[in-house]
Scaffold this motif. Sequence first.
Motif, mmCIF file in Angstrom:
data_model
loop_
_atom_site.group_PDB
_atom_site.id
_atom_site.type_symbol
_atom_site.label_atom_id
_atom_site.label_comp_id
_atom_site.label_asym_id
_atom_site.label_seq_id
_atom_site.Cartn_x
_atom_site.Cartn_y
_atom_site.Cartn_z
ATOM 1 N N VAL A 143 3.314 -2.220 -1.883
ATOM 2 C CA VAL A 143 2.332 -1.161 -1.686
ATOM 3 C C VAL A 143 2.733 0.011 -2.569
ATOM 4 O O VAL A 143 3.807 0.581 -2.409
ATOM 5 N N TRP A 144 1.884 0.332 -3.536
ATOM 6 C CA TRP A 144 2.090 1.493 -4.395
ATOM 7 C C TRP A 144 0.979 2.499 -4.133
ATOM 8 O O TRP A 144 -0.001 2.196 -3.451
ATOM 9 N N VAL A 145 1.135 3.689 -4.681
ATOM 10 C CA VAL A 145 0.166 4.766 -4.479
ATOM 11 C C VAL A 145 -0.310 5.265 -5.834
ATOM 12 O O VAL A 145 0.500 5.587 -6.708
ATOM 13 N N PHE A 146 -1.639 5.311 -6.017
ATOM 14 C CA PHE A 146 -2.200 5.863 -7.239
ATOM 15 C C PHE A 146 -1.803 7.341 -7.349
ATOM 16 O O PHE A 146 -1.887 8.089 -6.383
ATOM 17 N N GLN A 147 -1.394 7.738 -8.543
ATOM 18 C CA GLN A 147 -0.969 9.117 -8.791
ATOM 19 C C GLN A 147 -1.973 9.833 -9.690
ATOM 20 O O GLN A 147 -2.733 9.214 -10.432
ATOM 21 N N ALA A 157 -2.487 0.817 -2.902
ATOM 22 C CA ALA A 157 -2.920 -0.431 -3.515
ATOM 23 C C ALA A 157 -1.763 -1.423 -3.486
ATOM 24 O O ALA A 157 -0.598 -1.036 -3.348
ATOM 25 N N LEU A 158 -2.085 -2.687 -3.590
ATOM 26 C CA LEU A 158 -1.081 -3.732 -3.709
ATOM 27 C C LEU A 158 -0.895 -4.070 -5.174
ATOM 28 O O LEU A 158 -1.858 -4.067 -5.943
ATOM 29 N N VAL A 159 0.328 -4.368 -5.565
ATOM 30 C CA VAL A 159 0.588 -4.793 -6.937
ATOM 31 C C VAL A 159 1.514 -5.995 -6.912
ATOM 32 O O VAL A 159 2.409 -6.087 -6.067
ATOM 33 N N GLU A 160 1.266 -6.946 -7.799
ATOM 34 C CA GLU A 160 2.101 -8.133 -7.902
ATOM 35 C C GLU A 160 2.019 -8.672 -9.329
ATOM 36 O O GLU A 160 1.080 -8.360 -10.068
ATOM 37 N N PRO A 161 2.994 -9.473 -9.746
ATOM 38 C CA PRO A 161 2.935 -10.039 -11.093
ATOM 39 C C PRO A 161 1.695 -10.899 -11.284
ATOM 40 O O PRO A 161 1.253 -11.606 -10.372
ATOM 41 N N PHE A 162 1.125 -10.816 -12.471
ATOM 42 C CA PHE A 162 -0.048 -11.613 -12.822
ATOM 43 C C PHE A 162 0.338 -13.091 -12.887
ATOM 44 O O PHE A 162 1.425 -13.456 -13.326
ATOM 45 N N ILE A 163 -0.565 -13.975 -12.432
ATOM 46 C CA ILE A 163 -0.341 -15.418 -12.471
ATOM 47 C C ILE A 163 -1.285 -16.044 -13.491
ATOM 48 O O ILE A 163 -2.501 -15.863 -13.417
ATOM 49 N N GLY A 293 5.821 2.224 -4.735
ATOM 50 C CA GLY A 293 6.095 2.549 -6.121
ATOM 51 C C GLY A 293 5.129 3.633 -6.527
ATOM 52 O O GLY A 293 4.475 4.231 -5.690
ATOM 53 N N ASN A 294 4.999 3.885 -7.790
ATOM 54 C CA ASN A 294 4.101 4.928 -8.268
ATOM 55 C C ASN A 294 3.190 4.380 -9.341
ATOM 56 O O ASN A 294 3.591 3.535 -10.135
ATOM 57 N N TRP A 295 1.972 4.857 -9.354
ATOM 58 C CA TRP A 295 1.049 4.547 -10.449
ATOM 59 C C TRP A 295 1.104 5.671 -11.450
ATOM 60 O O TRP A 295 0.934 6.830 -11.101
ATOM 61 N N TYR A 296 1.331 5.347 -12.698
ATOM 62 C CA TYR A 296 1.378 6.356 -13.764
ATOM 63 C C TYR A 296 0.378 6.009 -14.847
ATOM 64 O O TYR A 296 0.080 4.850 -15.061
#
Length: 296
Positions: A143-147, A157-163, A293-296
Motif C-alpha cells: 500500500v503506497w500513497v500518491f504524493q 493505492a496498491l503497487v506490485e511488480p508487472f507480470i 511507500g511514496n509516489w513521486y
Amino acid sequence: MGRVCADCGRDLPQTSYTSNQWSKGIGLSRCAGCVHGHSFDTPALEQSDSGRYNQSTKADFSEDDLENPFASGAFRWVARGVYTGGTRSGQACVLKWFKTGVVFEAEYFALDIKAVDKALEIVNRFNELNMVNKTVKINVPAVWVFQKPCSRAGQKALVEPFIQNYKKFNSNTGWMDDWGRWPQVMQALSHFSYHISGGNHVLCDLQGGIYQHELVLSDPVILSSNGDYGVTDLGRDGIISFFSQHDCNQYCRPNWTKPANPRQLFKPVPGTTMLRRTVPTAFSRPGNTRDYGNWY
C-alpha cells in the motif's frame, strides 16, 4: 445493513466483517481490521521465499496513465508505472486503486493480507515437493500513497511488480485452462492446498506469468470452510463446487484428499466470482499489502 464493531465502535457494512464474526451478532462482532490487527504503516508479512516483492519505495507514472488506465474493474482501476528507486529501478510496476465511493479500503486490505499470508504458506509447502523445475511465487503488493503534485495526492493505492505474458490458469468456481502443462500444475497446486489444510482451504483463481526460472502469480483467492478471506471467498460451497470440476492429473498425488461429494453449486466461469453480500468486481480482489511507500 450495517453493524457497530465491538472493538473500534465504527458503524460498518457486512462486507467489513468475516462470516464468522458477523455470525456472532450485534455487540460481539469485530470488523476485519480489528480481528487481524493490521495497520498499514507496519509490515504485515515476514519475507517469504515464495514472495516476489516490490524492493522499491518510489515509482513514476504519468497523469495520462491515471486518467486512462489500461484495465478497470467494478471498484478499482489498474494502470502501469515504472520503479524509480531500489533494486527494481527501471522495471515496470502495476498500480491499483479504488474508484470514488469505496470507503472501506482498510477492511478489504486486512482480509487480503490474511489471504496472501495463507497463499504464501501453501506455495512454500508446494515448492518443497519439487514437482516441476521452476519455483512458484506470488506477487506481494504494497500500500503506497500518491504524493503531490499528483492529482490523486493522499489516496492509497496498491503497487506490485508487472507480470509479463499474463494468463489465467483457473478460477474460484472451478473453471480451468485445459491446454498445456502449467494449467495442470496449477490445478495440482489447488488440490494440494485442500489436502495440506485438512480440507479447510483451497488456493485458486491462479493467474500470472511464466518466466525462465519461476512462475509468478498475482491476486490469488483462498476459499475457506468459514468464508473468512474476503469478497472472493465462496466458502464451503465454493470448495465443493471447485472440486466438481477437478480431474486429477499427472501432478496430483494419489494420497491427496478431496471432498467426499463434490457438486456444482457455482457456474464455472473464467472470471472471478464474488458473493453478492460483498462488493462485486471484474478483477480478483486487491492483493496482499505489506508496507507504505511514496509516489513521486
